[in-house]
Scaffold this active site. Structure first.
Site: not given
Ligand code: C5P
Length: 321
Positions: A156, A13
């Site tokens: 995501d 994406k």
């Molecule tokens: O959800 P995911 O594990 O992919 O997110 C990875 C990191 O990206 C999270 O631990 C956070 O630090 C950051 N993140 C964030 N806000 C979001 C998505 C991701 O701060 N909306």
């Protein structure tokens, strides 16, 4: 004997609009984002090892990696592996019987730690192939349950499960479709070293705390309108990424790459998600080929490849025989 191999595909994406609000109490940031899936993809095979018994543990016996997979773990920490285990746990809770072990074969085409949701796409395609396997053995889990599991795996993952063009809010997991007309042509400039998503978000917090004028871009209305017009020039004027400032601050070389792509004629270059991949919007397929070739000639990027969007969400690939 039933099915032996189930194949699936998960797509990358790009965030056409990535507005980042303040950090929440749980550490995540409130987003207003417009995702678009791209033709670039990873392929996953789930091979059922008939005659084996998983017992109560992980059904995954092993994970084999191929393609450009440097830095991707081949153990139970891999998002595809975790996705299979999580969905199996839900089916076990719903009473599915004894399961055999499976082998996963993942071919990476999406840059690793590149800001293009490669790991999320792997989790999403793993959910699709596992769901296809388990619905042979039990009633399918409801779609909402699949979305809930996807959101637990990563912010995501719900988008990569569905694909197309969508507005995401919350952590990015609350999705509504956005109308997008036509096909857009991109050049993706891949860097040799990835960037850590949490570090890029933390850098943005730090820059805001230091008083930098980096307010969250909360209104994607212009972009949503541009997507209706099938006009890449108009779309180029509306691309926004609040993570670009922190990503380029952590990796100053990205500024040169963005400038080089635009000097090569791209309509607009943006950092993709948390980077470091730079995505360049082009007029059409030929234009994208020209920009990619010029970018490669600069020697600033590891590779530059073309891609189109929107593409599909993660899906099972039908058997061709
Ligand atoms: O959800 P995911 O594990 O992919 O997110 C990875 C990191 O990206 C999270 O631990 C956070 O630090 C950051 N993140 C964030 N806000 C979001 C998505 C991701 O701060 N909306």
């Amino acid at each position: 004997m039933g099915i032996d191999i189930i194949r699936g595909r998960g797509h990358a994406k790009v965030n056409l609009h990535l507005g980042v609000g303040d950090a929440r109490a749980d550490g995540y940031h409130e987003l207003v984002t417009v995702f678009q899936s791209l033709s670039l993809h990873d392929d996953l095979e789930l091979r059922i090892l008939h005659g084996t018994v998983a017992g109560g543990g992980s059904v995954v016996d092993s994970l084999q990696l191929s393609g450009t997979a440097a830095g991707v773990p081949a153990d139970e920490t891999n998002l595809a592996w975790r996705a299979v285990d999580k969905l199996v746990a839900a089916y076990r809770a719903a009473g599915v019987g004894e399961l055999p072990k499976v082998e996963l074969r993942l071919r990476k085409g999406i840059p690793v730690a590149g800001g293009m949701a490669g790991g999320s796409a792997d989790a999403a395609v793993a959910l699709r192939v596992t769901q296809a396997w388990l619905t042979e053995l039990a009633d399918p889990l409801p779609v909402e349950e699949l979305d809930r599991i996807a959101a637990e795996l990563g912010s995501d993952v719900p988008f990569t499960l569905h694909g197309g063009t969508m507005l995401g809010t919350g952590r990015g997991e609350n999705l509504v479709p956005v109308l997008s007309r036509g096909q857009y042509h991109w050049v993706l400039a891949v860097s040799s070293q990835g960037l850590s998503t949490p570090e890029v978000f933390a850098k943005l917090d730090q820059m805001r705390a230091a008083g930098r004028d980096l307010a969250g871009s909360t209104d994607p209305a212009d972009l949503v309108r541009a997507l209706l017009n099938d006009d890449p020039v108009q779309l180029a004027g509306c691309l926004v990424n609040d993570l670009q400032a922190p990503a380029t601050s952590l990796r100053p070389g990205l500024r040169k790459i963005l400038a080089a792509g635009e000097a090569a004629g791209a309509l607009k270059g943006i950092v993709s998600g948390s980077g470091p991949t730079c995505a360049f919007l082009c007029r059409d397929a030929d234009h994208a080929e020209e920009v990619a070739a010029e970018l490669i000639d600069t020697g600033l990027v590891l590779t530059a490849r073309t891609a189109t969007g929107p593409a599909e969400g993660a899906h099972v690939v039908p058997k061709t025989f």
